[in-house]
Scaffold this motif. Structure first.
Motif, PDB file in Angstrom:
ATOM      1  N   LEU A  86       0.984  -1.148  -0.309  1.00 21.04           N
ATOM      2  CA  LEU A  86      -0.072   0.195   0.201  1.00 21.04           C
ATOM      3  C   LEU A  86       0.963   1.201   0.104  1.00 21.04           C
ATOM      4  O   LEU A  86       1.362   1.226   0.365  1.00 21.04           O
ATOM      5  N   MET A  87       0.287   2.467  -0.594  1.00 22.36           N
ATOM      6  CA  MET A  87       0.541   3.735  -0.490  1.00 22.36           C
ATOM      7  C   MET A  87       1.050   4.560   1.366  1.00 22.36           C
ATOM      8  O   MET A  87      -0.039   4.231   1.953  1.00 22.36           O
ATOM      9  N   ASP A  88       1.722   4.549   1.905  1.00 22.42           N
ATOM     10  CA  ASP A  88       1.854   5.630   2.334  1.00 22.42           C
ATOM     11  C   ASP A  88       1.288   7.315   2.836  1.00 22.42           C
ATOM     12  O   ASP A  88       1.567   7.147   1.425  1.00 22.42           O
ATOM     13  N   ALA A  89       1.641   8.047   3.313  1.00 19.27           N
ATOM     14  CA  ALA A  89       0.774   8.913   3.250  1.00 19.27           C
ATOM     15  C   ALA A  89       1.643  10.124   2.446  1.00 19.27           C
ATOM     16  O   ALA A  89       0.687  10.952   1.619  1.00 19.27           O
ATOM     17  N   GLU A  90       2.525   9.844   2.167  1.00 19.29           N
ATOM     18  CA  GLU A  90       3.374  10.793   1.141  1.00 19.29           C
ATOM     19  C   GLU A  90       2.788  10.366  -0.669  1.00 19.29           C
ATOM     20  O   GLU A  90       2.520  11.208  -1.190  1.00 19.29           O
ATOM     21  N   ALA A  91       3.075   8.892  -0.204  1.00 19.73           N
ATOM     22  CA  ALA A  91       2.534   8.366  -2.155  1.00 19.73           C
ATOM     23  C   ALA A  91       0.950   8.635  -1.953  1.00 19.73           C
ATOM     24  O   ALA A  91       0.696   9.046  -3.451  1.00 19.73           O
ATOM     25  N   TYR A  92       0.353   8.936  -1.110  1.00 17.01           N
ATOM     26  CA  TYR A  92      -1.375   8.648  -1.662  1.00 17.01           C
ATOM     27  C   TYR A  92      -1.679  10.105  -1.708  1.00 17.01           C
ATOM     28  O   TYR A  92      -2.155  10.637  -2.573  1.00 17.01           O
ATOM     29  N   LYS A  93      -1.124  11.452  -0.991  1.00 13.68           N
ATOM     30  CA  LYS A  93      -1.285  12.660  -1.078  1.00 13.68           C
ATOM     31  C   LYS A  93      -0.451  13.144  -2.621  1.00 13.68           C
ATOM     32  O   LYS A  93      -1.548  13.421  -3.122  1.00 13.68           O
ATOM     33  N   ALA A  94       0.591  12.248  -3.263  1.00 15.21           N
ATOM     34  CA  ALA A  94       0.565  12.464  -5.136  1.00 15.21           C
ATOM     35  C   ALA A  94       0.036  12.017  -5.659  1.00 15.21           C
ATOM     36  O   ALA A  94      -0.120  12.923  -6.362  1.00 15.21           O
ATOM     37  N   TYR A  95      -0.599  10.796  -4.849  1.00 15.46           N
ATOM     38  CA  TYR A  95      -2.228  10.195  -6.289  1.00 15.46           C
ATOM     39  C   TYR A  95      -3.026  10.672  -6.567  1.00 15.46           C
ATOM     40  O   TYR A  95      -3.329  11.242  -7.288  1.00 15.46           O
ATOM     41  N   VAL A  96      -3.444  11.193  -5.192  1.00 11.96           N
ATOM     42  CA  VAL A  96      -4.528  12.266  -4.840  1.00 11.96           C
ATOM     43  C   VAL A  96      -4.612  13.734  -5.969  1.00 11.96           C
ATOM     44  O   VAL A  96      -5.368  14.441  -5.878  1.00 11.96           O
ATOM     45  N   SER A  97      -3.288  14.054  -6.073  1.00 10.47           N
ATOM     46  CA  SER A  97      -3.062  15.681  -6.435  1.00 10.47           C
ATOM     47  C   SER A  97      -2.620  15.277  -7.833  1.00 10.47           C
ATOM     48  O   SER A  97      -3.270  16.170  -8.885  1.00 10.47           O
ATOM     49  N   ASP A  98      -2.904  14.315  -8.168  1.00 10.07           N
ATOM     50  CA  ASP A  98      -2.969  13.904  -9.898  1.00 10.07           C
ATOM     51  C   ASP A  98      -4.438  14.146  -9.911  1.00 10.07           C
ATOM     52  O   ASP A  98      -5.220  13.768  -9.549  1.00 10.07           O
ATOM     53  N   ALA A  99      -4.534  14.471 -11.355  1.00 11.44           N
ATOM     54  CA  ALA A  99      -5.879  15.602 -12.120  1.00 11.44           C
ATOM     55  C   ALA A  99      -7.047  13.895 -12.238  1.00 11.44           C
ATOM     56  O   ALA A  99      -7.887  14.355 -12.112  1.00 11.44           O
ATOM     57  N   GLY A 100      -5.707  12.910 -12.569  1.00 10.96           N
ATOM     58  CA  GLY A 100      -7.060  11.822 -12.753  1.00 10.96           C
ATOM     59  C   GLY A 100      -7.896  11.077 -11.698  1.00 10.96           C
ATOM     60  O   GLY A 100      -8.698   9.964 -11.427  1.00 10.96           O
ATOM     61  N   HIS A 101      -7.490  11.323  -9.971  1.00  8.96           N
ATOM     62  CA  HIS A 101      -7.861  10.989  -9.550  1.00  8.96           C
ATOM     63  C   HIS A 101      -9.083  11.263  -7.906  1.00  8.96           C
ATOM     64  O   HIS A 101      -9.205  11.763  -6.812  1.00  8.96           O
TER      65      HIS A 101
END
Length: 179
Positions: free
Chosen positions: A164-179
């Motif tokens: 799974l993603m840690d907090a930093e990876a998740y933050k980067a993931y949701v900041s991507d416009a497609g999510h």
């Protein structure tokens, strides 16, 4: 029902902008410096939180034997006002990705998937009476918080957790416009 991720694909640009902002650092004077704290243990007692691409989170205990599952703040905000939460049955054994419940809001309905393989040991009955708690404190695993269920974790669940993603990876993931 759709997963939370599919319901959130058209995220509001204003939400994404807020998630990508970071608070500026402030200067501290000498009297504002935090006190030095001496650790008495070499092991962490704090739970470790990780996230899925479908916007669920899990706090795993330091011994990796128990955990708490919920939906992310991002998901709760994008869903809008939650009006109903379907909770899993206690004792239910789930694999990573299995639906453990569902959430309905004024905007949509979505499944809540288990981030890891586990056995459900407790559910947040508060959400049956006050489903809006998810909107107020979605990532709070304390009494009165918006967590969904508590789980017992085995070897497979601990292995799933590492993916799974840690907090930093998740933050980067949701900041991507497609999510």
């Amino acid at each position: 029902m759709a997963s939370i991720a599919r319901c959130l694909r058209a995220a509001r640009p204003s939400t994404l902008a807020r998630l990508s902002q970071t608070a500026p650092a402030t200067a501290r004077s000498a009297w504002q410096q935090p006190a030095t704290i001496r650790a008495f243990s070499g092991s962490s007692i704090r739970e470790i939180r990780k996230y899925t691409r479908e916007h669920e989170w899990i706090d795993l205990s330091a011994d990796k034997k128990t955990g708490v599952i919920g939906i992310s703040e991002f998901a709760a905000e994008e869903l809008g006002d939650v009006v109903y939460v379907e909770l899993p049955e206690e004792g239910r054994v789930v694999a990573a990705g299995d639906a453990v419940g569902a959430v309905e809001s004024v905007k949509s309905a979505a499944d809540i998937n288990s981030p890891i393989s586990a056995t459900v040991t407790d559910v947040n009955k508060l959400l049956e009476e006050k489903p809006g708690t998810i909107n107020q404190v979605p990532e709070d695993d304390s009494h009165g918080g918006g967590w969904i269920c508590k789980v017992e974790v085995g070897e497979q669940g601990a292995a799933d957790f590492e993916k799974l993603m840690d907090a930093e990876a998740y933050k980067a993931y949701v900041s991507d416009a497609g999510h």
